[in-house]
Structures are given as C-alpha cells and as structure tokens.
Design an enzyme around this catalytic site. Structure first.
Site, short mmCIF file in Angstrom:
data_model
loop_
_atom_site.label_atom_id
_atom_site.label_comp_id
_atom_site.label_asym_id
_atom_site.label_seq_id
_atom_site.Cartn_x
_atom_site.Cartn_y
_atom_site.Cartn_z
N ASP A 117 17.14 35.14 21.18
CA ASP A 117 17.74 34.44 22.33
C ASP A 117 18.95 35.16 22.92
O ASP A 117 19.88 34.53 23.42
CB ASP A 117 18.12 33.00 21.94
CG ASP A 117 16.94 32.24 21.34
OD1 ASP A 117 15.82 32.49 21.80
OD2 ASP A 117 17.15 31.42 20.44
N LYS A 134 16.69 38.48 26.33
CA LYS A 134 15.69 39.55 26.52
C LYS A 134 14.87 39.31 27.79
O LYS A 134 14.58 40.24 28.52
CB LYS A 134 14.74 39.60 25.30
CG LYS A 134 15.48 39.94 23.99
CD LYS A 134 14.54 39.92 22.80
CE LYS A 134 14.07 38.54 22.39
NZ LYS A 134 15.11 37.65 21.88
N GLY A 166 10.62 32.36 23.12
CA GLY A 166 10.84 31.63 24.38
C GLY A 166 11.76 32.50 25.22
O GLY A 166 12.95 32.61 24.92
N ARG A 176 15.61 22.79 20.18
CA ARG A 176 16.63 22.50 19.15
C ARG A 176 17.99 23.07 19.56
O ARG A 176 18.04 24.16 20.14
CB ARG A 176 16.23 23.14 17.81
CG ARG A 176 15.03 22.50 17.16
CD ARG A 176 14.66 23.24 15.87
NE ARG A 176 14.15 24.57 16.16
CZ ARG A 176 13.84 25.46 15.23
NH1 ARG A 176 14.02 25.18 13.95
NH2 ARG A 176 13.36 26.64 15.56
P1 GDP Z 1 15.49 35.47 24.99
O1 GDP Z 1 14.64 34.73 24.01
O2 GDP Z 1 16.22 36.61 24.38
O3 GDP Z 1 14.74 35.88 26.23
O4 GDP Z 1 16.61 34.45 25.46
P2 GDP Z 1 16.41 32.89 25.86
O5 GDP Z 1 15.73 32.82 27.16
O6 GDP Z 1 15.81 32.15 24.73
O7 GDP Z 1 17.91 32.42 25.93
C1 GDP Z 1 18.84 33.03 26.78
C2 GDP Z 1 19.38 31.95 27.73
O8 GDP Z 1 20.55 32.42 28.38
C3 GDP Z 1 18.42 31.61 28.86
O9 GDP Z 1 18.60 30.27 29.21
C4 GDP Z 1 18.88 32.51 30.00
O10 GDP Z 1 18.55 31.99 31.28
C5 GDP Z 1 20.37 32.52 29.77
N1 GDP Z 1 21.09 33.75 30.17
C6 GDP Z 1 20.69 35.05 30.07
N2 GDP Z 1 21.71 35.87 30.40
C7 GDP Z 1 22.75 35.07 30.73
C8 GDP Z 1 24.11 35.34 31.11
O11 GDP Z 1 24.55 36.47 31.22
N3 GDP Z 1 24.91 34.24 31.33
C9 GDP Z 1 24.45 32.97 31.19
N4 GDP Z 1 25.30 31.97 31.40
N5 GDP Z 1 23.19 32.70 30.83
C10 GDP Z 1 22.36 33.73 30.59
P1 IMO Z 2 13.01 34.69 20.99
O1 IMO Z 2 11.95 35.75 21.25
C1 IMO Z 2 15.32 32.47 18.06
C2 IMO Z 2 13.35 31.58 14.26
C3 IMO Z 2 13.03 30.15 13.93
C4 IMO Z 2 13.17 30.18 12.42
C5 IMO Z 2 12.62 31.55 12.05
C6 IMO Z 2 11.18 31.53 11.59
O2 IMO Z 2 13.02 33.62 22.00
O3 IMO Z 2 14.33 35.33 20.76
P2 IMO Z 2 8.88 31.22 12.89
O4 IMO Z 2 8.37 30.10 13.74
O5 IMO Z 2 8.95 32.54 13.58
O6 IMO Z 2 8.16 31.32 11.57
O7 IMO Z 2 10.39 30.80 12.51
O8 IMO Z 2 12.74 32.34 13.22
N1 IMO Z 2 12.81 32.08 15.53
C7 IMO Z 2 13.56 32.32 16.63
N2 IMO Z 2 14.86 32.10 16.85
N3 IMO Z 2 14.55 33.04 19.01
C8 IMO Z 2 13.25 33.29 18.79
O9 IMO Z 2 12.49 33.97 19.65
C9 IMO Z 2 12.68 32.88 17.56
N4 IMO Z 2 11.44 32.95 17.03
C10 IMO Z 2 11.54 32.47 15.79
O10 IMO Z 2 13.93 29.27 14.54
O11 IMO Z 2 14.54 30.16 12.07
MG MG Z 3 14.40 32.78 23.26
#
Ligand code: GDP
Ligand code: IMO
Ligand code: MG
Length: 430
Positions: A13, A16, A40, A303
């Site tokens: 998260d 990416k 996600g 979560r």
């Molecule tokens: P990923 O799994 O690495 O693609 O990240 P996620 O999408 O799960 O979580 C990143 C969250 O931060 C998302 O809601 C993005 O829209 C948000 N986001 C990404 N870059 C920035 C930033 O520079 N500032 C803020 N405030 N939000 C960001």
């Molecule tokens: P992105 O690509 C954050 C975490 C789960 C759990 C552990 C194992 O959005 O960064 P799993 O379902 O893979 O067996 O769960 O890994 N987890 C993540 N945490 N971002 C993710 O993906 C995750 N994918 C799995 O919360 O702790």
């Molecule tokens: Mg994510």
C-alpha cells in the site's frame, strides 16, 4: 535496458497503483508477476477512482498492453468481475490483456482453507490474511496439485484434477459445505468462464520475450511489499509469494539478464494491515491522525491499516534485497501539520543496535526503535509541482530520508492523482 520493476519497499500500500499509472505512460507493456487478488491498487484520475486487484494498473492508460504472468494466482470469478467492472466504466481490455496459461487458479476450497486456518484455534498463527485463498493456492502449486489456466481450459484434464483436489480438501470443505455443492459450483462456473478465458490465455513468457527483443518498454508492477515477501519479510506474517525484484524472472519466464532497473516506492511513514511485528507502530492519537489524514483503510478488505513513523531499517532491507537504485516517496502531504516528526534510524535489542533489519523473530518482536526527531511542516498544497516550492521543513525531511537511506528520490508524491507529483530528477527510470 527497456524494463523496470516497480515495487513496494514496506508492507504494501505504498502507492504502487498511482506510480504505475503515472510512469506507465512511458511503457508499452505493464505486467503483474506475483500475488493475486489480495492486492488493491488505487488509481485516481479525472475525479474517478479505480481499485485494481489482479489487472495491472496500466490498463487504465489507453492502448497499453497488460499481462498477468505465470507467477500470479488468479481467481477466475474475481478476474471476470474485475474485467466486467472496467468495461462498465468504458475501459476496454479487448486485445490488450493477456493471462499466462501457466498461472495457477484460486478455487472456492482455497478460500475455505484460508479462512479455516485464520480461525483455527489449534495453535496456528493467525496472519490476518485477506482471506482470498492466496496461501492455499501457492501451497498447492508447490505441493504439485495446483490447477493452472491451461488445465482449466481442457475440460477433461480439469475434471480429473478437480476430483483429486476435492478428495484432498474434503476435510476442510465439509466443515462449511459439501463436496457435491462445491464441485457443482466450480464446474458450472468453469463451463461459463472457459470461453471467456480463451480470449485472454496465452504463453506470456513468449509474448514478453518477443516484446523485449523488439525493444519494447516493459514495466513490472509488484503486489504487496518487500516486508511481506515470503523469504525476506516478517515471516510468518507475510504473503505466500515473492514481491521482490528477483522473482520477476520466475514469475514471468524471462531471464534475469533482461531485467533493467528497480524502482522502490516508499511511503513517508509506515503502514501495515494484518498481524505481525511493526516496530514503529503508533497506537496513539498520532497513529490515528495518520490513518485519518492518509485514509489508511485497506483497498481490498477495508480494514484499518496500522500506522507508524518511517522505519529506515525496513526500507534499507528493501534497497538491499531488491537492488533498488531509485526511490519514489509517496504521501508526504499526510505528514503536513504534525509539529515534530520521528524517524526510526535503527533498533535496539538486548543492548545491541541494529541499523539493518534483523532476522531473529525475538529481535523483530521485541526491538525498540531508535528515533531521531525532525521538525514538522505545515499543510502541503497539492498544487505544488516544484521541489523548491515545498515548505522548507518538508524539503529537509526528504533530504534527511535520502541521507539515512543513501539514495535519492526521483519523485515525491503529494496527492492521489498522477498530477500531484513532483519530479526531483531528470534521470530516466529505464
Ligand atoms: P498500492 O497497493 O501500493 O497501490 O496502494 P493503495 O492503493 O492500497 O494505497 C495507497 C492509497 O494512497 C490510495 O488510496 C491512493 O489513492 C493514495 N495515495 C497515493 N499516493 C498518494 C499521495 O501522495 N498522497 C495522498 N494523500 N494519497 C496518496
Ligand atoms: P498491495 O498490493 C497490504 C497482507 C495481509 C496479511 C498478509 C498475508 O495492495 O500492496 P494474504 O492474503 O496475502 O495471504 O495475506 O499480507 N497483504 C497486504 N497488505 N497490501 C497488500 O497488497 C497486501 N496483500 C496482502 O493483510 O497481513
Ligand atoms: Mg494496496
């Protein structure tokens, strides 16, 4: 070298999705090489928000070719739904999405097993998984009973393999359903989905090698982050694949000599979802503030994410095991308004100082972060496009992180959409 791996340096998260959407403009192919619908990846543009689970974020950039390679575990129904959802929102995947025939598939019994393990009271470790069946599917792959897309597409082969698996998983299935019900559900679905998958299934290793031969630009999009890597993460509180750059080769069927640069994404603070150690976690109002300001809620499960200060040993480990040469800093805006910011520069455990991330479970669980405090900064306007226009102390924070990590940030992100980004280097990522 026309290929770059874009990966998360913390516990996932990191942003990416946003960064792949931004930099993917320069690519011809965008490829997921591991993980599954546990990911996600959020992409925000033109006041629209998309959350991608299995399909690379590059699908949101017109004309880009997207690949789900063999290292990914694919849930047939969830990818069908993801594609339908995109089409409903006028994003066509036709002719530009390819799925490896060698990708292993997730079936309902994998989810049943994932949930059973999480809820088991038999002393097994609760990991806090996404309950998407990831662990049991990768376990089947290694156990050599997995079912790949190529097997799914051949009805006879598939039925035989399914029977073998239903027998093996009977014990788990019967805790919540019956084997007959689960078999029917899977076979009905397969009958319906098989013609659909035929449009996407191919030898993606051949496809990618050809693209690289033709000097096309290929971007590899990791899921999760290095601290969730099955080898280099906080085992056993990890996912069941290798998000690290080294797994691009096996996850895509391309040789290591074809992998060019590695770009690591780091959030300006730390978050983690699920169980497991997190040395800089803040269980106080500052942690709550980061969660609220950063909207730190899981993109897949909803979560609340655990939040804490930036942890340099975590990112140093990532730099090391991935061979990262360039970094991107995300979500610096979220720290705006905090008076004093702490950064963990090392850990202390039993009188010893660890600058690097330790391997011992005891050390990781019981270590105490060694913090340095730096002055905070006020709100960051998301209209800023030049580094020089950032508040003085925000600039100092970025430079301080660069100093303790020994690498420069090529981009600093200060908002969700791709425009809300500052480029801090003219160096090409390719
Ligand atoms: P990923 O799994 O690495 O693609 O990240 P996620 O999408 O799960 O979580 C990143 C969250 O931060 C998302 O809601 C993005 O829209 C948000 N986001 C990404 N870059 C920035 C930033 O520079 N500032 C803020 N405030 N939000 C960001
Ligand atoms: P992105 O690509 C954050 C975490 C789960 C759990 C552990 C194992 O959005 O960064 P799993 O379902 O893979 O067996 O769960 O890994 N987890 C993540 N945490 N971002 C993710 O993906 C995750 N994918 C799995 O919360 O702790
Ligand atoms: Mg994510």
């Amino acid at each position: 070298m026309p290929s770059v791996v874009v990966l998360g340096t913390q516990w996932g998260d990191e942003g990416k999705g946003k960064i792949v959407h931004l930099l993917g403009k320069q690519a011809d192919y965008i490829v997921r090489y591991q993980g599954g619908p546990n990911a996600g990846h959020t992409v925000v543009f033109d006041d629209k928000k998309f959350v991608l689970h299995l399909i690379p974020a590059g699908i949101l950039i017109p004309k880009k070719i997207c690949v789900i390679a063999n290292g990914v575990v694919v849930d047939p129904l969830s990818i069908y739904e993801e594609i339908k959802l995109l089409e409903k929102r006028d994003i066509s995947v036709k002719g530009r999405l390819f799925i490896s025939e060698l990708a292993h598939l997730i079936f309902p019994y994998h989810k049943i097993m994932d949930i059973a393990r999480e809820e088991s009271k038999a002393g097994e470790t609760k990991i806090g998984t996404t309950r998407k069946g990831i662990g049991p599917t990768y376990a089947d792959k290694v156990e050599r009973v997995g079912i790949r897309l190529v097997d799914y597409l051949e009805p006879e082969t598939f039925s035989k393999l399914l029977e073998q698996n239903l027998l093996l998983k009977k014990h788990f299935i019967e805790k919540v359903s019956t084997v007959d019900k689960v078999r029917k559900e899977i076979l009905d679905q397969a009958k319906f989905l098989r013609p659909f998958f035929k449009k996407f299934a191919c030898d993606t290793s051949a496809l990618l090698n050809k693209a690289l031969d033709q000097k096309k630009k290929v971007m590899f999009e990791s899921a999760q982050g290095t601290l969730l890597d099955i080898d280099f993460g906080t085992y056993p509180f990890v996912t069941s694949s290798n998000p690290i750059a080294g797994s691009v080769g096996s996850g895509c069927g391309i040789g290591p000599s074809r992998i060019g640069s590695v770009l690591g994404i780091a959030k300006a603070y730390t978050t983690r979802v699920g169980e497991g150690p997190m040395p800089t976690e803040l269980k106080d109002s500052v942690g709550e503030r980061l969660r609220a300001a950063g909207q730190e809620f899981g993109a897949t499960t909803g979560r609340p994410r655990r939040c804490g200060w930036f942890d340099a040993p975590v990112v140093r480990r990532s730099i090391l095991v991935n061979g990262i040469k360039d970094l991107v800093l995300t979500k610096i805006d979220v720290l705006g308004g905090i008076e004093k910011i702490k950064v963990c520069v090392a850990y202390k455990y039993r009188g010893k100082t660890y600058k690097e991330f330790p391997n011992s479970r005891a050390a990781i669980n019981e270590c105490v972060p060694v913090y340095e405090t730096v002055p905070g900064f006020g709100p960051i306007s998301q209209d800023i496009r030049n580094f020089k226009d950032l508040p003085v102390n925000a600039k100092k924070y970025v430079q301080y992180l660069e100093k303790i990590l020994g690498l420069k940030f090529t981009l600093v992100s200060l908002g969700k959409s791709r425009d809300e980004t500052i480029s801090t280097s003219t160096k090409s990522i390719w």
